[in-house]
Design an enzyme around this catalytic site. Structure first.
Site, PDB file in Angstrom:
ATOM      1  N   ALA A 190      31.474  38.671  41.455  1.00  8.04           N
ATOM      2  CA  ALA A 190      33.036  38.735  42.240  1.00  8.04           C
ATOM      3  C   ALA A 190      33.558  37.592  41.861  1.00  8.04           C
ATOM      4  CB  ALA A 190      32.548  38.633  43.744  1.00  8.04           C
ATOM      5  N   VAL A 191      34.914  37.722  41.849  1.00 10.90           N
ATOM      6  CA  VAL A 191      35.994  36.951  41.454  1.00 10.90           C
ATOM      7  C   VAL A 191      37.028  37.022  42.626  1.00 10.90           C
ATOM      8  CG1 VAL A 191      37.505  35.765  40.060  1.00 10.90           C
ATOM      9  CG2 VAL A 191      35.273  36.641  39.167  1.00 10.90           C
ATOM     10  N   GLU A 234      25.621  48.149  37.394  1.00 13.94           N
ATOM     11  CA  GLU A 234      26.448  49.138  37.684  1.00 13.94           C
ATOM     12  C   GLU A 234      27.705  48.839  38.232  1.00 13.94           C
ATOM     13  OE1 GLU A 234      23.876  49.883  40.982  1.00 13.94           O
ATOM     14  OE2 GLU A 234      22.547  50.936  40.121  1.00 13.94           O
ATOM     15  N   ASN A 279      36.788  51.308  38.244  1.00  8.66           N
ATOM     16  CA  ASN A 279      37.289  49.887  38.235  1.00  8.66           C
ATOM     17  C   ASN A 279      37.524  49.334  36.932  1.00  8.66           C
ATOM     18  OD1 ASN A 279      37.486  46.880  38.509  1.00  8.66           O
ATOM     19  ND2 ASN A 279      35.677  46.730  39.810  1.00  8.66           N
ATOM     20  N   TYR A 294      33.226  43.933  31.022  1.00  5.04           N
ATOM     21  CA  TYR A 294      31.822  44.505  30.522  1.00  5.04           C
ATOM     22  C   TYR A 294      31.844  44.843  29.161  1.00  5.04           C
ATOM     23  CZ  TYR A 294      30.624  43.872  35.438  1.00  5.04           C
ATOM     24  OH  TYR A 294      30.637  43.113  36.659  1.00  5.04           O
TER      25      TYR A 294
END
Length: 142
Positions: free
Chosen positions: A66-67, A99, A104, A111
């Protein structure tokens, strides 16, 4: 960046709530449970971003990355991901899984740029009915 500790659970949850929709945000109890799992580890930059992962039996998985919105597009996600991969290698993992929501685009770009490739799909995995893509990357000790 520094390693996460169990006493960070409430602050990690607050950060997670900034980065994810309410239905997907983890509370402090969930953070504590994740941190208490065998092989769990994580890194964070307080107020900006976090990654939680775990390693077991030669494999690792990203539990969450999370950012905070104000810290996005500055390379922090890539740094957190690299740190998690390094931590996984140090714990004996030869591959890493994660996952990500199929829609997104920003996370998928991160990734994929780090060498992850799709190896599966979980239909209607998320609360909103969207699919999750399962991604994998081989890890090397170098």
């Amino acid at each position: 960046m520094r390693a996460v500790r169990p006493e960070d659970a409430a602050a990690l949850a607050a950060l997670h709530a900034m980065a994810f929709p309410p239905a997907e945000a983890w509370g402090s109890d969930a953070m504590g449970l994740m941190l208490g799992m065998p092989g769990a580890f994580g890194l964070w930059r307080p107020g900006d971003g976090l990654v939680l992962a775990r390693a077991a039996a030669g494999e690792a998985e990203i539990l969450t990355l999370a950012v905070a919105p104000a810290a996005r597009r500055q390379g922090l996600g890539a740094m957190l991901l690299a740190g998690a991969m390094q931590g996984a290698v140090l714990r004996g993992a030869g591959e890493m899984f994660l996952e990500v929501a199929a829609g997104n685009a920003a996370a998928l770009a991160l990734y994929r740029s780090a060498g992850f490739a799709e190896v599966g799909r979980r239909r209607r995995y998320y609360a909103d009915g969207s699919d999750a893509l399962v991604l994998r990357r081989a890890l090397s000790p170098s």
